[in-house]
Design an enzyme around this catalytic site. Structure first.
Site, PDB file in Angstrom:
ATOM      1  N   LYS A  11     -13.886   4.742  34.045  1.00 17.61           N
ATOM      2  CA  LYS A  11     -12.866   4.012  34.810  1.00 17.61           C
ATOM      3  C   LYS A  11     -12.011   4.947  35.678  1.00 17.61           C
ATOM      4  O   LYS A  11     -12.022   6.175  35.496  1.00 17.61           O
ATOM      5  CB  LYS A  11     -11.997   3.222  33.827  1.00 17.61           C
ATOM      6  CG  LYS A  11     -12.786   2.163  33.035  1.00 17.61           C
ATOM      7  CD  LYS A  11     -11.859   1.334  32.159  1.00 17.61           C
ATOM      8  CE  LYS A  11     -12.639   0.285  31.389  1.00 17.61           C
ATOM      9  NZ  LYS A  11     -11.740  -0.588  30.591  1.00 17.61           N
ATOM     10  N   TYR A  51     -15.430  -8.775  35.515  1.00 15.93           N
ATOM     11  CA  TYR A  51     -14.575  -9.139  34.381  1.00 15.93           C
ATOM     12  C   TYR A  51     -14.246 -10.638  34.353  1.00 15.93           C
ATOM     13  O   TYR A  51     -13.220 -11.025  33.789  1.00 15.93           O
ATOM     14  CB  TYR A  51     -13.280  -8.320  34.426  1.00 15.93           C
ATOM     15  CG  TYR A  51     -13.426  -6.906  33.917  1.00 15.93           C
ATOM     16  CD1 TYR A  51     -13.802  -6.651  32.600  1.00 15.93           C
ATOM     17  CD2 TYR A  51     -13.170  -5.809  34.739  1.00 15.93           C
ATOM     18  CE1 TYR A  51     -13.928  -5.357  32.111  1.00 15.93           C
ATOM     19  CE2 TYR A  51     -13.286  -4.514  34.267  1.00 15.93           C
ATOM     20  CZ  TYR A  51     -13.662  -4.292  32.953  1.00 15.93           C
ATOM     21  OH  TYR A  51     -13.771  -3.012  32.461  1.00 15.93           O
ATOM     22  N   PHE A  59      -3.683 -10.214  31.219  1.00 11.96           N
ATOM     23  CA  PHE A  59      -3.815  -8.877  31.809  1.00 11.96           C
ATOM     24  C   PHE A  59      -4.864  -8.806  32.924  1.00 11.96           C
ATOM     25  O   PHE A  59      -5.129  -7.724  33.465  1.00 11.96           O
ATOM     26  CB  PHE A  59      -4.137  -7.832  30.721  1.00 11.96           C
ATOM     27  CG  PHE A  59      -5.378  -8.125  29.922  1.00 11.96           C
ATOM     28  CD1 PHE A  59      -6.646  -7.818  30.409  1.00 11.96           C
ATOM     29  CD2 PHE A  59      -5.288  -8.707  28.658  1.00 11.96           C
ATOM     30  CE1 PHE A  59      -7.788  -8.091  29.679  1.00 11.96           C
ATOM     31  CE2 PHE A  59      -6.434  -8.985  27.908  1.00 11.96           C
ATOM     32  CZ  PHE A  59      -7.683  -8.668  28.422  1.00 11.96           C
ATOM     33  N   ASN A 114      -8.115   2.804  29.563  1.00 13.57           N
ATOM     34  CA  ASN A 114      -8.821   3.328  28.386  1.00 13.57           C
ATOM     35  C   ASN A 114     -10.127   4.064  28.727  1.00 13.57           C
ATOM     36  O   ASN A 114     -11.019   4.180  27.890  1.00 13.57           O
ATOM     37  CB  ASN A 114      -9.027   2.224  27.346  1.00 13.57           C
ATOM     38  CG  ASN A 114      -9.886   1.082  27.847  1.00 13.57           C
ATOM     39  OD1 ASN A 114     -10.325   1.091  28.999  1.00 13.57           O
ATOM     40  ND2 ASN A 114     -10.147   0.117  26.996  1.00 13.57           N
ATOM     41  N   HIS A 117     -15.699   1.652  29.810  1.00 10.55           N
ATOM     42  CA  HIS A 117     -16.133   0.307  29.405  1.00 10.55           C
ATOM     43  C   HIS A 117     -17.550   0.423  28.888  1.00 10.55           C
ATOM     44  O   HIS A 117     -18.345   1.195  29.410  1.00 10.55           O
ATOM     45  CB  HIS A 117     -16.128  -0.661  30.610  1.00 10.55           C
ATOM     46  CG  HIS A 117     -16.876  -1.928  30.332  1.00 10.55           C
ATOM     47  ND1 HIS A 117     -16.303  -2.990  29.683  1.00 10.55           N
ATOM     48  CD2 HIS A 117     -18.172  -2.280  30.550  1.00 10.55           C
ATOM     49  CE1 HIS A 117     -17.208  -3.952  29.532  1.00 10.55           C
ATOM     50  NE2 HIS A 117     -18.353  -3.544  30.052  1.00 10.55           N
ATOM     51  N   GLU A 128     -24.539  -7.231  32.817  1.00 12.06           N
ATOM     52  CA  GLU A 128     -23.731  -6.172  33.425  1.00 12.06           C
ATOM     53  C   GLU A 128     -24.603  -5.137  34.138  1.00 12.06           C
ATOM     54  O   GLU A 128     -24.235  -4.639  35.203  1.00 12.06           O
ATOM     55  CB  GLU A 128     -22.859  -5.510  32.355  1.00 12.06           C
ATOM     56  CG  GLU A 128     -21.802  -6.462  31.800  1.00 12.06           C
ATOM     57  CD  GLU A 128     -20.922  -5.839  30.733  1.00 12.06           C
ATOM     58  OE1 GLU A 128     -21.113  -4.640  30.408  1.00 12.06           O
ATOM     59  OE2 GLU A 128     -20.037  -6.533  30.226  1.00 12.06           O
TER      60      GLU A 128
HETATM   61  P1  CMP Z   1     -13.090  -3.189  28.607  1.00  7.19           P
HETATM   62  O1  CMP Z   1     -13.955  -2.806  27.471  1.00  7.19           O
HETATM   63  O2  CMP Z   1     -13.394  -2.649  29.942  1.00  7.19           O
HETATM   64  O3  CMP Z   1     -13.031  -4.788  28.696  1.00  7.19           O
HETATM   65  C1  CMP Z   1     -11.909  -5.504  29.132  1.00  7.19           C
HETATM   66  C2  CMP Z   1     -10.741  -4.610  29.413  1.00  7.19           C
HETATM   67  O4  CMP Z   1      -9.489  -5.256  29.500  1.00  7.19           O
HETATM   68  C3  CMP Z   1     -10.557  -3.625  28.281  1.00  7.19           C
HETATM   69  O5  CMP Z   1     -11.598  -2.710  28.252  1.00  7.19           O
HETATM   70  C4  CMP Z   1      -9.190  -3.071  28.574  1.00  7.19           C
HETATM   71  O6  CMP Z   1      -9.216  -2.033  29.500  1.00  7.19           O
HETATM   72  C5  CMP Z   1      -8.519  -4.279  29.200  1.00  7.19           C
HETATM   73  N1  CMP Z   1      -7.567  -4.834  28.245  1.00  7.19           N
HETATM   74  C6  CMP Z   1      -7.824  -5.385  27.066  1.00  7.19           C
HETATM   75  N2  CMP Z   1      -6.667  -5.773  26.485  1.00  7.19           N
HETATM   76  C7  CMP Z   1      -5.685  -5.436  27.332  1.00  7.19           C
HETATM   77  C8  CMP Z   1      -4.278  -5.570  27.301  1.00  7.19           C
HETATM   78  N3  CMP Z   1      -3.667  -6.126  26.261  1.00  7.19           N
HETATM   79  N4  CMP Z   1      -3.582  -5.122  28.356  1.00  7.19           N
HETATM   80  C9  CMP Z   1      -4.216  -4.573  29.421  1.00  7.19           C
HETATM   81  N5  CMP Z   1      -5.550  -4.416  29.510  1.00  7.19           N
HETATM   82  C10 CMP Z   1      -6.259  -4.841  28.468  1.00  7.19           C
END
Ligand code: CMP
Length: 139
Positions: A11, A51, A59, A114, A117, A128
Site C-alpha cells: 500500500k 474495495y 471507513f 497497514n 493487503h 482480485e
Molecule cells: P485490507 O486487508 O486491505 O482490507 C480492507 C481494508 O480496510 C483493511 O485492510 C484496512 O486497511 C482498512 N480498514 C479496516 N478497518 C478499518 C478501520 N476501522 N479504519 C480504517 N481502515 C480500516
C-alpha cells in the site's frame, strides 16, 4: 494442501517509506513465489471497485483516499495454501495486534495504513487477481 494463488497489494504508506524491498524479502523468505508484479497509481474508480465489498463501511472514503494517495505494488503470490499463508505472513489487520516478524508488525503504522493487503479467501483471490492481471501475466 494445494498450490494456490493470492493477490498482494503493497500500500501507499509502504511505497512512501521505501519499504517495498523489505516487504518483498519477508514474502520470499516465507516460501511464497512472486509470479506477477506491477507498480501502479490507483485511480479513485479502481480503488473503489477493488474495495467494493466495503462501500457501506464508515471507513470506505478514507480507505479509497489512502489507496490513491501514492503508488502501490500489486503482485500475485503462489505456493502451498497461499491465501492462508500470506495472511499469516501479513499479520493481524491492526498492526498493534500483529505477531512478531509479520509484515504489519515490522512495517505498518495503524489499521488504516497497514502496509499490505492480501486476499481473504480463494474465491476472492481469483476475483482480485483478475482485477489487475490477465492469465498470461502470471509467470
Ligand atoms: P485490507 O486487508 O486491505 O482490507 C480492507 C481494508 O480496510 C483493511 O485492510 C484496512 O486497511 C482498512 N480498514 C479496516 N478497518 C478499518 C478501520 N476501522 N479504519 C480504517 N481502515 C480500516
Amino acid at each position: 494442501m494445494a498450490i494456490e494463488r493470492t493477490l498482494s497489494i503493497i500500500k501507499p504508506d509502504a511505497t512512501e517509506k521505501n519499504n517495498v524491498g523489505g516487504i518483498l524479502q519477508v514474502i520470499e523468505k516465507s516460501g511464497l513465489r512472486i509470479v506477477a508484479m506491477r507498480r501502479m497509481h490507483l485511480t479513485t474508480a479502481q480503488a473503489g471497485g477493488f474495495y467494493e465489498v466495503h462501500k457501506e463501511r464508515p471507513f470506505f472514503g478514507e480507505l479509497v483516499e489512502f489507496m490513491t494517495r501514492n503508488p502501490v505494488v500489486v503482485s500475485v503470490l503462489e505456493g502451498e495454501d497461499a491465501v492462508a499463508k500470506y495472511r499469516e505472513v501479513m499479520g493481524a489487520t491492526d498492526p498493534s495486534k500483529a505477531a512478531d516478524g509479520t509484515i504489519r508488525k515490522l512495517f505498518a503504522k495503524d489499521i488504516g495504513e497497514n502496509s499490505v493487503h492480501g486476499s481473504d479467501s480463494l474465491e476472492n483471490a481469483k476475483r482480485e487477481i483478475g482485477f489487475f492481471f490477465a492469465e498470461a501475466d502470471l509467470l
